[in-house]
Design a protein around this motif. Structure first.
Motif, mmCIF file in Angstrom:
data_model
loop_
_atom_site.group_PDB
_atom_site.id
_atom_site.type_symbol
_atom_site.label_atom_id
_atom_site.label_comp_id
_atom_site.label_asym_id
_atom_site.label_seq_id
_atom_site.Cartn_x
_atom_site.Cartn_y
_atom_site.Cartn_z
ATOM 1 N N ALA A 46 -21.376 -59.909 45.807
ATOM 2 C CA ALA A 46 -19.965 -59.701 45.469
ATOM 3 C C ALA A 46 -19.414 -60.868 44.663
ATOM 4 O O ALA A 46 -18.651 -60.671 43.704
ATOM 5 N N ARG A 47 -19.798 -62.086 45.029
ATOM 6 C CA ARG A 47 -19.339 -63.255 44.270
ATOM 7 C C ARG A 47 -19.875 -63.240 42.843
ATOM 8 O O ARG A 47 -19.152 -63.552 41.895
ATOM 9 N N GLU A 48 -21.149 -62.883 42.689
ATOM 10 C CA GLU A 48 -21.728 -62.819 41.349
ATOM 11 C C GLU A 48 -21.038 -61.756 40.505
ATOM 12 O O GLU A 48 -20.768 -61.974 39.317
ATOM 13 N N LEU A 49 -20.730 -60.618 41.111
ATOM 14 C CA LEU A 49 -20.033 -59.565 40.390
ATOM 15 C C LEU A 49 -18.639 -60.030 39.969
ATOM 16 O O LEU A 49 -18.224 -59.824 38.824
ATOM 17 N N ARG A 50 -17.937 -60.672 40.892
ATOM 18 C CA ARG A 50 -16.595 -61.173 40.572
ATOM 19 C C ARG A 50 -16.659 -62.199 39.447
ATOM 20 O O ARG A 50 -15.811 -62.191 38.547
ATOM 21 N N ASP A 51 -17.680 -63.064 39.459
ATOM 22 C CA ASP A 51 -17.818 -64.070 38.406
ATOM 23 C C ASP A 51 -18.098 -63.429 37.052
ATOM 24 O O ASP A 51 -17.624 -63.911 36.018
ATOM 25 N N ARG A 52 -18.858 -62.330 37.041
ATOM 26 C CA ARG A 52 -19.135 -61.643 35.776
ATOM 27 C C ARG A 52 -17.906 -60.919 35.252
ATOM 28 O O ARG A 52 -17.665 -60.863 34.055
ATOM 29 N N VAL A 53 -17.120 -60.353 36.156
ATOM 30 C CA VAL A 53 -15.954 -59.584 35.754
ATOM 31 C C VAL A 53 -14.810 -60.492 35.309
ATOM 32 O O VAL A 53 -14.090 -60.177 34.367
ATOM 33 N N ARG A 54 -14.644 -61.642 35.976
ATOM 34 C CA ARG A 54 -13.554 -62.558 35.646
ATOM 35 C C ARG A 54 -14.119 -63.945 35.339
ATOM 36 O O ARG A 54 -13.973 -64.877 36.142
ATOM 37 N N PRO A 55 -14.730 -64.128 34.183
ATOM 38 C CA PRO A 55 -15.392 -65.402 33.884
ATOM 39 C C PRO A 55 -14.424 -66.585 33.818
ATOM 40 O O PRO A 55 -14.777 -67.693 34.215
ATOM 41 N N ARG A 56 -13.208 -66.368 33.348
ATOM 42 C CA ARG A 56 -12.250 -67.473 33.254
ATOM 43 C C ARG A 56 -11.858 -67.969 34.653
ATOM 44 O O ARG A 56 -11.824 -69.170 34.905
ATOM 45 N N ALA A 57 -11.604 -67.039 35.553
ATOM 46 C CA ALA A 57 -11.261 -67.413 36.930
ATOM 47 C C ALA A 57 -12.451 -68.095 37.608
ATOM 48 O O ALA A 57 -12.278 -69.042 38.386
ATOM 49 N N ALA A 58 -13.654 -67.629 37.314
ATOM 50 C CA ALA A 58 -14.854 -68.222 37.912
ATOM 51 C C ALA A 58 -15.036 -69.651 37.425
ATOM 52 O O ALA A 58 -15.372 -70.549 38.210
ATOM 53 N N ARG A 59 -14.788 -69.873 36.136
ATOM 54 C CA ARG A 59 -14.918 -71.231 35.583
ATOM 55 C C ARG A 59 -13.883 -72.157 36.212
ATOM 56 O O ARG A 59 -14.195 -73.296 36.581
ATOM 57 N N ALA A 60 -12.652 -71.683 36.361
ATOM 58 C CA ALA A 60 -11.600 -72.489 36.983
ATOM 59 C C ALA A 60 -11.968 -72.820 38.432
ATOM 60 O O ALA A 60 -11.758 -73.946 38.889
ATOM 61 N N ALA A 61 -12.532 -71.859 39.148
ATOM 62 C CA ALA A 61 -12.933 -72.100 40.535
ATOM 63 C C ALA A 61 -14.050 -73.143 40.597
ATOM 64 O O ALA A 61 -14.050 -74.009 41.485
ATOM 65 N N ARG A 62 -15.006 -73.077 39.647
ATOM 66 C CA ARG A 62 -16.071 -74.087 39.612
ATOM 67 C C ARG A 62 -15.494 -75.468 39.345
ATOM 68 O O ARG A 62 -15.911 -76.455 39.949
ATOM 69 N N MET A 63 -14.531 -75.561 38.427
ATOM 70 C CA MET A 63 -13.903 -76.848 38.115
ATOM 71 C C MET A 63 -13.163 -77.416 39.330
ATOM 72 O O MET A 63 -13.235 -78.616 39.599
ATOM 73 N N ARG A 64 -12.454 -76.553 40.039
ATOM 74 C CA ARG A 64 -11.768 -77.023 41.256
ATOM 75 C C ARG A 64 -12.761 -77.520 42.293
ATOM 76 O O ARG A 64 -12.532 -78.532 42.955
ATOM 77 N N GLN A 65 -13.881 -76.814 42.422
ATOM 78 C CA GLN A 65 -14.911 -77.242 43.378
ATOM 79 C C GLN A 65 -15.485 -78.597 42.986
ATOM 80 O O GLN A 65 -15.691 -79.461 43.838
ATOM 81 N N VAL A 66 -15.734 -78.805 41.697
ATOM 82 C CA VAL A 66 -16.251 -80.094 41.222
ATOM 83 C C VAL A 66 -15.249 -81.198 41.536
ATOM 84 O O VAL A 66 -15.619 -82.282 41.999
ATOM 85 N N LEU A 67 -13.978 -80.926 41.295
ATOM 86 C CA LEU A 67 -12.938 -81.926 41.580
ATOM 87 C C LEU A 67 -12.890 -82.243 43.068
ATOM 88 O O LEU A 67 -12.776 -83.404 43.469
ATOM 89 N N ARG A 68 -12.995 -81.205 43.902
ATOM 90 C CA ARG A 68 -13.005 -81.451 45.356
ATOM 91 C C ARG A 68 -14.189 -82.304 45.756
ATOM 92 O O ARG A 68 -14.071 -83.196 46.593
ATOM 93 N N MET A 69 -15.344 -82.038 45.175
ATOM 94 C CA MET A 69 -16.535 -82.807 45.540
ATOM 95 C C MET A 69 -16.432 -84.251 45.062
ATOM 96 O O MET A 69 -16.957 -85.160 45.703
ATOM 97 N N ARG A 70 -15.762 -84.488 43.939
ATOM 98 C CA ARG A 70 -15.590 -85.859 43.467
ATOM 99 C C ARG A 70 -14.704 -86.656 44.400
ATOM 100 O O ARG A 70 -14.905 -87.859 44.565
ATOM 101 N N THR A 71 -13.702 -86.038 44.952
ATOM 102 C CA THR A 71 -12.766 -86.757 45.822
ATOM 103 C C THR A 71 -13.210 -86.779 47.275
ATOM 104 O O THR A 71 -12.568 -87.430 48.095
ATOM 105 N N PHE A 72 -14.299 -86.085 47.592
ATOM 106 C CA PHE A 72 -14.798 -86.069 48.958
ATOM 107 C C PHE A 72 -15.457 -87.392 49.283
ATOM 108 O O PHE A 72 -16.223 -87.929 48.487
ATOM 109 N N ARG A 73 -15.138 -87.935 50.436
ATOM 110 C CA ARG A 73 -15.738 -89.209 50.842
ATOM 111 C C ARG A 73 -16.909 -88.963 51.781
ATOM 112 O O ARG A 73 -16.789 -88.297 52.780
#
Length: 74
Positions: A46-73
């Motif tokens: 389901a996640r892969e399908l959602r990422d294919r259908v809404r690539p812009r939202a998927a990219r934004a979600a990946r960027m938010r995840q990267v930002l969260r991981m950078r600030t994680f201690r």
């Protein structure tokens, strides 16, 4: 007086119902793991399908995840 719950021609004696054998802990655990694995496969699909259908939202979600991981201690 006839029993209303019985069909015509049915006798009063009932045949014993065969209950399934009790499942062992291993069987229950194996079933739980099987159901969990199926659920995780469906969730990933389901996640892969959602990422294919809404690539812009998927990219934004990946960027938010990267930002969260950078600030994680660690």
């Amino acid at each position: 007086m006839a029993d209303r719950n019985r069909l015509p021609g049915e006798t009063a004696e009932r045949t014993p119902v065969h209950e399934p054998a009790e499942e062992t802990v291993e069987d229950i655990d194996r079933d739980r793991r099987r159901r969990r694995a199926q659920f995780l496969r469906d969730l990933t699909e389901a996640r892969e399908l959602r990422d294919r259908v809404r690539p812009r939202a998927a990219r934004a979600a990946r960027m938010r995840q990267v930002l969260r991981m950078r600030t994680f201690r660690w």
